[in-house]
Design a protein around this motif. Structure first.
Motif, PDB file in Angstrom:
ATOM      1  N   TYR A 468       0.841  -1.195   0.000  1.00  0.00           N
ATOM      2  CA  TYR A 468       0.000   0.000   0.000  1.00  0.00           C
ATOM      3  C   TYR A 468       0.875   1.243   0.000  1.00  0.00           C
ATOM      4  N   GLN A 469       0.529   2.177  -0.887  1.00  0.00           N
ATOM      5  CA  GLN A 469       1.293   3.430  -0.942  1.00  0.00           C
ATOM      6  C   GLN A 469       0.387   4.585  -0.510  1.00  0.00           C
ATOM      7  N   PRO A 470       0.891   5.402   0.405  1.00  0.00           N
ATOM      8  CA  PRO A 470       0.049   6.492   0.932  1.00  0.00           C
ATOM      9  C   PRO A 470      -0.268   7.574  -0.099  1.00  0.00           C
ATOM     10  N   LEU A 482      -4.808   5.294   0.454  1.00  0.00           N
ATOM     11  CA  LEU A 482      -3.738   4.379   0.044  1.00  0.00           C
ATOM     12  C   LEU A 482      -4.039   3.871  -1.356  1.00  0.00           C
ATOM     13  N   GLU A 483      -2.990   3.462  -2.043  1.00  0.00           N
ATOM     14  CA  GLU A 483      -3.232   2.745  -3.293  1.00  0.00           C
ATOM     15  C   GLU A 483      -2.700   1.339  -3.117  1.00  0.00           C
ATOM     16  N   ALA A 484      -3.531   0.358  -3.444  1.00  0.00           N
ATOM     17  CA  ALA A 484      -3.088  -1.037  -3.349  1.00  0.00           C
ATOM     18  C   ALA A 484      -2.301  -1.375  -4.600  1.00  0.00           C
ATOM     19  N   LEU A 485      -1.062  -1.833  -4.430  1.00  0.00           N
ATOM     20  CA  LEU A 485      -0.227  -2.217  -5.573  1.00  0.00           C
ATOM     21  C   LEU A 485       0.242  -3.653  -5.364  1.00  0.00           C
ATOM     22  N   ILE A 486       0.049  -4.430  -6.377  1.00  0.00           N
ATOM     23  CA  ILE A 486       0.306  -5.863  -6.243  1.00  0.00           C
ATOM     24  C   ILE A 486       1.801  -6.163  -6.350  1.00  0.00           C
ATOM     25  N   ARG A 487       2.254  -7.145  -5.578  1.00  0.00           N
ATOM     26  CA  ARG A 487       3.652  -7.600  -5.642  1.00  0.00           C
ATOM     27  C   ARG A 487       3.652  -9.102  -5.819  1.00  0.00           C
ATOM     28  N   TRP A 488       4.598  -9.575  -6.597  1.00  0.00           N
ATOM     29  CA  TRP A 488       4.681 -11.014  -6.876  1.00  0.00           C
ATOM     30  C   TRP A 488       5.881 -11.591  -6.132  1.00  0.00           C
ATOM     31  N   GLY A 497       7.957  -6.962 -11.696  1.00  0.00           N
ATOM     32  CA  GLY A 497       7.017  -5.919 -11.260  1.00  0.00           C
ATOM     33  C   GLY A 497       5.690  -6.002 -12.007  1.00  0.00           C
ATOM     34  N   PRO A 498       4.656  -5.382 -11.413  1.00  0.00           N
ATOM     35  CA  PRO A 498       3.330  -5.406 -12.074  1.00  0.00           C
ATOM     36  C   PRO A 498       3.325  -4.725 -13.434  1.00  0.00           C
ATOM     37  N   ASP A 499       4.231  -3.757 -13.637  1.00  0.00           N
ATOM     38  CA  ASP A 499       4.274  -3.112 -14.953  1.00  0.00           C
ATOM     39  C   ASP A 499       4.662  -4.118 -16.035  1.00  0.00           C
ATOM     40  N   ILE A 541      -8.014   0.753  -5.631  1.00  0.00           N
ATOM     41  CA  ILE A 541      -7.652  -0.520  -6.271  1.00  0.00           C
ATOM     42  C   ILE A 541      -7.649  -0.334  -7.784  1.00  0.00           C
ATOM     43  N   ASN A 542      -6.589  -0.821  -8.408  1.00  0.00           N
ATOM     44  CA  ASN A 542      -6.464  -0.639  -9.860  1.00  0.00           C
ATOM     45  C   ASN A 542      -7.351  -1.617 -10.616  1.00  0.00           C
ATOM     46  N   LEU A 543      -8.134  -1.040 -11.531  1.00  0.00           N
ATOM     47  CA  LEU A 543      -9.028  -1.854 -12.350  1.00  0.00           C
ATOM     48  C   LEU A 543      -8.510  -1.790 -13.792  1.00  0.00           C
ATOM     49  N   ILE A 603      -9.418   8.674 -11.977  1.00  0.00           N
ATOM     50  CA  ILE A 603      -8.888   8.429 -13.326  1.00  0.00           C
ATOM     51  C   ILE A 603      -7.367   8.476 -13.259  1.00  0.00           C
ATOM     52  N   ASP A 604      -6.763   7.301 -13.530  1.00  0.00           N
ATOM     53  CA  ASP A 604      -5.318   7.101 -13.388  1.00  0.00           C
ATOM     54  C   ASP A 604      -4.579   7.615 -14.624  1.00  0.00           C
ATOM     55  N   ASP A 605      -3.318   7.932 -14.428  1.00  0.00           N
ATOM     56  CA  ASP A 605      -2.432   8.336 -15.533  1.00  0.00           C
ATOM     57  C   ASP A 605      -3.055   9.434 -16.384  1.00  0.00           C
ATOM     58  N   PHE A 606      -3.770  10.363 -15.744  1.00  0.00           N
ATOM     59  CA  PHE A 606      -4.471  11.377 -16.516  1.00  0.00           C
ATOM     60  C   PHE A 606      -3.482  12.302 -17.213  1.00  0.00           C
ATOM     61  N   ALA A 659      -1.257  14.130  -7.518  1.00  0.00           N
ATOM     62  CA  ALA A 659      -0.083  13.994  -8.380  1.00  0.00           C
ATOM     63  C   ALA A 659       0.655  12.731  -7.981  1.00  0.00           C
ATOM     64  N   GLU A 660       0.996  11.902  -8.968  1.00  0.00           N
ATOM     65  CA  GLU A 660       1.702  10.660  -8.624  1.00  0.00           C
ATOM     66  C   GLU A 660       3.173  10.757  -8.997  1.00  0.00           C
ATOM     67  N   GLY A 661       3.980   9.961  -8.329  1.00  0.00           N
ATOM     68  CA  GLY A 661       5.417   9.925  -8.615  1.00  0.00           C
ATOM     69  C   GLY A 661       6.170  11.123  -8.054  1.00  0.00           C
ATOM     70  N   VAL A 662       5.726  11.644  -6.931  1.00  0.00           N
ATOM     71  CA  VAL A 662       6.405  12.797  -6.334  1.00  0.00           C
ATOM     72  C   VAL A 662       7.581  12.299  -5.490  1.00  0.00           C
ATOM     73  N   GLU A 663       8.801  12.721  -5.873  1.00  0.00           N
ATOM     74  CA  GLU A 663       9.993  12.193  -5.209  1.00  0.00           C
ATOM     75  C   GLU A 663      10.748  13.266  -4.425  1.00  0.00           C
ATOM     76  N   THR A 664      10.520  14.530  -4.801  1.00  0.00           N
ATOM     77  CA  THR A 664      11.326  15.567  -4.153  1.00  0.00           C
ATOM     78  C   THR A 664      10.457  16.616  -3.465  1.00  0.00           C
ATOM     79  N   GLN A 680       1.363  11.479  -4.168  1.00  0.00           N
ATOM     80  CA  GLN A 680       1.688  10.087  -3.895  1.00  0.00           C
ATOM     81  C   GLN A 680       3.089   9.910  -4.429  1.00  0.00           C
ATOM     82  N   GLY A 681       3.981   9.262  -3.690  1.00  0.00           N
ATOM     83  CA  GLY A 681       5.329   9.083  -4.215  1.00  0.00           C
ATOM     84  C   GLY A 681       6.343   8.763  -3.149  1.00  0.00           C
ATOM     85  N   TYR A 682       7.574   8.461  -3.616  1.00  0.00           N
ATOM     86  CA  TYR A 682       8.645   8.047  -2.724  1.00  0.00           C
ATOM     87  C   TYR A 682       8.977   9.101  -1.680  1.00  0.00           C
ATOM     88  N   LEU A 683       8.637  10.366  -1.976  1.00  0.00           N
ATOM     89  CA  LEU A 683       8.900  11.430  -1.011  1.00  0.00           C
ATOM     90  C   LEU A 683       8.263  11.076   0.341  1.00  0.00           C
TER      91      LEU A 683
HETATM   92  P1  C2E Z   1       0.047   2.913 -11.379  1.00  0.00           P
HETATM   93  O1  C2E Z   1      -1.354   2.572 -11.015  1.00  0.00           O
HETATM   94  O2  C2E Z   1       0.248   4.193 -12.092  1.00  0.00           O
HETATM   95  O3  C2E Z   1       0.871   2.830 -10.084  1.00  0.00           O
HETATM   96  C1  C2E Z   1       1.867   3.715  -9.744  1.00  0.00           C
HETATM   97  C2  C2E Z   1       3.201   3.118  -9.982  1.00  0.00           C
HETATM   98  O4  C2E Z   1       4.218   4.079  -9.749  1.00  0.00           O
HETATM   99  C3  C2E Z   1       3.533   1.965  -9.035  1.00  0.00           C
HETATM  100  O5  C2E Z   1       4.384   1.055  -9.704  1.00  0.00           O
HETATM  101  C4  C2E Z   1       4.318   2.625  -7.956  1.00  0.00           C
HETATM  102  O6  C2E Z   1       5.176   1.753  -7.230  1.00  0.00           O
HETATM  103  C5  C2E Z   1       5.118   3.604  -8.738  1.00  0.00           C
HETATM  104  N1  C2E Z   1       5.526   4.760  -7.906  1.00  0.00           N
HETATM  105  C6  C2E Z   1       4.963   5.227  -6.786  1.00  0.00           C
HETATM  106  N2  C2E Z   1       5.625   6.321  -6.322  1.00  0.00           N
HETATM  107  C7  C2E Z   1       6.651   6.529  -7.160  1.00  0.00           C
HETATM  108  C8  C2E Z   1       7.683   7.499  -7.242  1.00  0.00           C
HETATM  109  O7  C2E Z   1       7.807   8.414  -6.432  1.00  0.00           O
HETATM  110  N3  C2E Z   1       8.546   7.385  -8.292  1.00  0.00           N
HETATM  111  C9  C2E Z   1       8.453   6.411  -9.205  1.00  0.00           C
HETATM  112  N4  C2E Z   1       9.355   6.371 -10.171  1.00  0.00           N
HETATM  113  N5  C2E Z   1       7.493   5.484  -9.166  1.00  0.00           N
HETATM  114  C10 C2E Z   1       6.580   5.545  -8.157  1.00  0.00           C
HETATM  115  P2  C2E Z   1       4.110  -0.450  -9.643  1.00  0.00           P
HETATM  116  O8  C2E Z   1       3.683  -0.855  -8.308  1.00  0.00           O
HETATM  117  O9  C2E Z   1       5.283  -1.110 -10.268  1.00  0.00           O
HETATM  118  O10 C2E Z   1       2.852  -0.607 -10.593  1.00  0.00           O
HETATM  119  C11 C2E Z   1       2.959  -0.365 -11.921  1.00  0.00           C
HETATM  120  C12 C2E Z   1       1.622  -0.396 -12.553  1.00  0.00           C
HETATM  121  O11 C2E Z   1       1.097  -1.704 -12.494  1.00  0.00           O
HETATM  122  C13 C2E Z   1       0.586   0.460 -11.871  1.00  0.00           C
HETATM  123  O12 C2E Z   1       0.681   1.761 -12.282  1.00  0.00           O
HETATM  124  C14 C2E Z   1      -0.675  -0.187 -12.265  1.00  0.00           C
HETATM  125  O13 C2E Z   1      -1.045   0.266 -13.545  1.00  0.00           O
HETATM  126  C15 C2E Z   1      -0.279  -1.634 -12.357  1.00  0.00           C
HETATM  127  N6  C2E Z   1      -0.703  -2.328 -11.134  1.00  0.00           N
HETATM  128  C16 C2E Z   1      -0.109  -2.423  -9.947  1.00  0.00           C
HETATM  129  N7  C2E Z   1      -0.840  -3.172  -9.093  1.00  0.00           N
HETATM  130  C17 C2E Z   1      -1.956  -3.548  -9.753  1.00  0.00           C
HETATM  131  C18 C2E Z   1      -3.119  -4.321  -9.421  1.00  0.00           C
HETATM  132  O14 C2E Z   1      -3.286  -4.817  -8.316  1.00  0.00           O
HETATM  133  N8  C2E Z   1      -4.059  -4.500 -10.397  1.00  0.00           N
HETATM  134  C19 C2E Z   1      -3.913  -3.943 -11.626  1.00  0.00           C
HETATM  135  N9  C2E Z   1      -4.878  -4.153 -12.538  1.00  0.00           N
HETATM  136  N10 C2E Z   1      -2.844  -3.206 -11.977  1.00  0.00           N
HETATM  137  C20 C2E Z   1      -1.870  -3.003 -11.052  1.00  0.00           C
END
Ligand code: C2E
Ligand code: CA
Ligand code: CA
Length: 703
Positions: A468-470, A482-488, A497-499, A541-543, A603-606, A659-664, A680-683
């Motif tokens: 989960y990312q805050p 939080l955003e739920a992000l899947i890990r394998w 990675g999920p990407d 949760i990502n759909l 709406i993601d990645d807008f 805003a996503e991917g905020v690091e600084t 949302q981001g590593y910051l």
């Molecule tokens: P997303 O939904 O755009 O998720 C954000 C991605 O950016 C996540 O990568 C996250 O770890 C990463 N991120 C967060 N903060 C930062 C930052 O400060 N800098 C950088 N460079 N990256 C950051 P993650 O976890 O590898 O996920 C990649 C993509 O995979 C996600 O993009 C989403 O599209 C998909 N994904 C992840 N989990 C799931 C899931 O449970 N279901 C579905 N359908 N897709 C998922």
């Protein structure tokens, strides 16, 4: 004529003469005058009177053959008196004729008062009848048969489906032809008989015809046959098969030709060929013909040491056409597309359809090494103009993979496979592009296949974990979601990675299973936190876009929420802009149903896709997530403008912005200045396991 004379004539008639009461009949008789050449009656006519000739001559004939003569004192047509009213022969006056007419009506009256008259009448008539018949039989039967046979034969010759010609021996002038010949060629029979046989053909000089005849004349062949084109009087042509024979028995020998119109046969042959080698929808070469031609091209290239290229082409969004406009529109689309390619290729190259939206181009004898890529580019350019379907403009593009003989494969199968691999690479990079095959692609495909297999196992063995990312408020720096992000957790320790694996899962039913698992786990987490802390944090949760295809998606979500007993305010669905836009109507419908459940929509990645403002108004949205690509270099002027634009629109529409991917810190402050709501981001933190996140949100707490 007085009664007495009439009575006298009546008494000359064999079947009347001995009967009593003839006086009364004679009183009712009529006199008839018949000028020379006039018919008394004709064969087949109905008649109800007989005649006794008082002067003159008549002839009796059947079917144009005279069978008897009648003269004064003789009688005719007596059968009519017995009700046999159809005349069995014709009777014509050969001189002026006078006759007594006895009408059936009066004769029957006579018979009714003279019942005894019936027997002699019948005997006489029957006897005469037989006599007549015998005469006719013996005299004419042979001739009649002959005539009949001849008529039948000439009718057959005329009715036959073939043209028949009898030719003059030295000049091949037509001396006789049947009516089929005149019908087919459009000449009258007279015109035909002044024509030379070679003239009915489109292209058969006399010399050539003569040559064909030599074998017949010297008897080395009994028959000569060949195919040719007949030429009608109006100049049009049709294919024929010609058979010529010599009948040496006749003197001079009889030459006859039988000519068969084979248009239907040829059309049928062409149709069968079309079915076997051409695609019925677009009329482009089909798989069979493509393989045939490829075979020939490869054999030729091997001999001449030249190159051949195969371009595998797949439409990028054909499914959308089919799904949104229907299969008929899809067919129409393919036909239009085929038309568009006309004239694009060199004549000796091949553009064909393998089926569905798979097309192929074969290029041979390649001298310019850039020719295949130039061709691919030409195809891409060709698709720039939209198609028009049901009055709507429709954009489409090709993903193209190129493989070359001999460098990328030496046989058809390998070349097809490798051009396909290259095509998938083009598709993966977003389509509307081409790729040359490289051997590394092969390994990539293999590892991808392996990965897919491993993913099935991972789903089965539950090798996944949710991190989960805050999502942090930019003004207060408080974690609001939080955003739920899947890990394998790969058993081999491999980091995937999920990407990487989500796009693979999206291509199969796997994504649905992953969704089920993720949603269940996230809901379980919410429930656990509620239990532990009396409250939870909203989880996004990502759909995946593929989920919109599931008919019972919303129903399932509703079921899980109810059975887990969680408040929908803790749930948010994140769906990418591209996923929504590629199937807008369905997306709106489903997202609205989620909204009704109380689940929020993000709406993601807008900004990375393309959304028209019109749609933005219709979409049931709570939050816009600004794509991280703009945040990375947010001080760059163009990115700045975009971020500013998104935030402004979002505010106007009443959405929140994150805003996503905020690091600084710099990015943080910058976004805060622009009045962005969250980041949302590593910051703040990367995605962490539930327990670690828990400490971050509820430090030192827990029941
Ligand atoms: P997303 O939904 O755009 O998720 C954000 C991605 O950016 C996540 O990568 C996250 O770890 C990463 N991120 C967060 N903060 C930062 C930052 O400060 N800098 C950088 N460079 N990256 C950051 P993650 O976890 O590898 O996920 C990649 C993509 O995979 C996600 O993009 C989403 O599209 C998909 N994904 C992840 N989990 C799931 C899931 O449970 N279901 C579905 N359908 N897709 C998922
Ligand atoms: Ca996301
Ligand atoms: Ca994102």
């Amino acid at each position: 004529m007085d009664n007495k004379t009439t009575l006298g004539f009546l008494k000359q008639v064999d079947f009347l003469k001995s009967l009593p009461g003839l006086d009364s009949l004679s009183a009712n008789c009529k006199e008839r005058f018949l000028p020379k050449e006039e018919f008394l009656f004709k064969e087949g006519q109905t008649g109800d009177a007989m005649y006794i000739i008082t002067s003159g001559n008549l002839e009796v004939f059947k079917e144009n053959r005279v069978i008897a003569h009648r003269t004064t004192g003789e009688y005719l047509g007596e059968m009519a008196l017995l009700g046999n009213k159809i005349r069995s022969a014709s009777v014509k006056a050969t001189t002026d004729v006078k006759a007594i007419e006895i009408h059936e009506k009066y004769f029957l009256e006579f018979l009714s008062i003279n019942p005894k008259a019936f027997l002699p009448l019948f005997q006489t008539l029957a006897g005469r009848w037989k006599e007549d018949l015998q005469k006719i039989d013996s005299d004419n039967l042979e001739l009649k048969n002959q005539i009949k046979l001849n008529q039948r034969f000439s009718r057959l010759l005329d009715d036959t489906v073939n043209e028949i010609f009898i030719l003059e021996q030295d000049t091949y002038q037509i001396t006789q032809a049947n009516s089929k010949a005149s019908q087919n060629l459009g000449y009258t029979l007279t015109e035909l008989t002044s024509t030379y046989f070679n003239e009915v053909f489109q292209d058969l000089p006399w010399d050539e015809l003569n040559e064909k005849f030599q074998n017949l004349i010297d008897k080395s062949l009994a028959q000569v046959s060949f195919e040719n084109q007949n030429k009608r009087k109006d100049g049009s042509t049709y294919p024929v098969e010609v058979r010529i024979q010599y009948l040496h028995i006749e003197d001079p020998p009889l030459i006859y030709a039988i000519v068969e119109d084979i248009s239907d046969k040829k059309a049928m042959e062409a149709h069968i060929k079309e079915l076997a080698f051409y695609d019925s929808l677009t009329h482009l070469p089909n798989r069979n013909l493509i393989k045939d031609r490829f075979d020939i091209m490869l054999a030729r290239a091997q001999r001449s040491n030249t190159k051949v290229a195969i371009l595998s082409m797949d439409l990028d969004n054909f499914k959308v056409v089919n799904d949104s406009l229907g299969h008929e529109a899809g067919d129409q689309f393919l036909v239009q597309l085929a038309d568009r390619f006309e004239g694009t290729l060199r004549k000796e190259d091949t553009f064909g359809r393998l089926g569905g939206d798979d097309f192929v181009i074969l290029l041979h004898n390649i001298k310019d090494e850039y020719f295949p890529t130039k061709m691919a580019q030409r195809v891409i350019n060709l698709m720039k103009e939209p198609m028009e379907l049901q009055g709507k403009k429709f954009h489409s593009s090709f993903s193209i993979g190129i493989a070359l003989f001999p460098s990328d494969g030496e046989d058809i199968e390998t070349l097809f496979k490798n051009s396909d691999i290259a095509m998938y690479q083009a598709k993966e990079s977003g389509g509307n592009s081409y790729r040359m095959y490289e051997s590394s692609m092969h390994e990539k495909i293999i590892s991808r296949l392996t990965l897919e297999q491993e993913l099935w196992r991972a789903v089965k063995n539950k090798e996944f974990e949710l991190h989960y990312q805050p999502k942090v408020n930019l003004s207060t720096d408080k974690v609001e979601g939080l955003e739920a992000l899947i890990r394998w957790n790969h058993p081999d320790g491999k980091k995937v990675g999920p990407d990487v694996f989500i796009p693979i899962a999206e291509e199969s039913r796997l994504i649905h299973k992953i969704w089920d698992w993720t949603f269940q786990v996230a809901c379980g987490q919410i429930q656990e936190w509620c239990h532990k802390y009396g409250e939870a944090v909203k989880i996004g949760i990502n759909l995946s876009g593929r989920q919109f295809e599931l008919p019972d998606l919303v129903e399932q979500v509703k079921n899980v929420i109810t059975t887990e007993g969680i408040h929908p305010k803790y749930l948010e669905i994140e769906v990418t802009e591209t996923a929504v836009m590629s199937n807008v109507q369905v997306a709106i419908d489903i997202l609205e149903q989620f909204r009704e459940l109380g689940v929020q929509i993000s709406i993601d990645d807008f900004g990375s896709g393309y959304t028209s403002l019109g749609y933005l108004k219709k979409l049931p949205i709570d939050t816009l997530k600004i794509d991280h690509s703009f945040i990375r270099d947010c001080t760059d002027n163009s990115n700045l403008a975009i971020i500013q634009g998104i935030i402004t629109i979002s505010q106007k529409m009443g959405f929140k912005t994150i805003a996503e991917g905020v690091e600084t810190q710099e990015q943080h402050d910058f976004l805060k200045n622009l009045e962005c709501d969250q980041f949302q981001g590593y910051l703040c933190s990367k995605a962490l396991p539930a327990q670690e996140i828990e400490h971050l949100i509820w430090p030192g707490q827990g029941k």
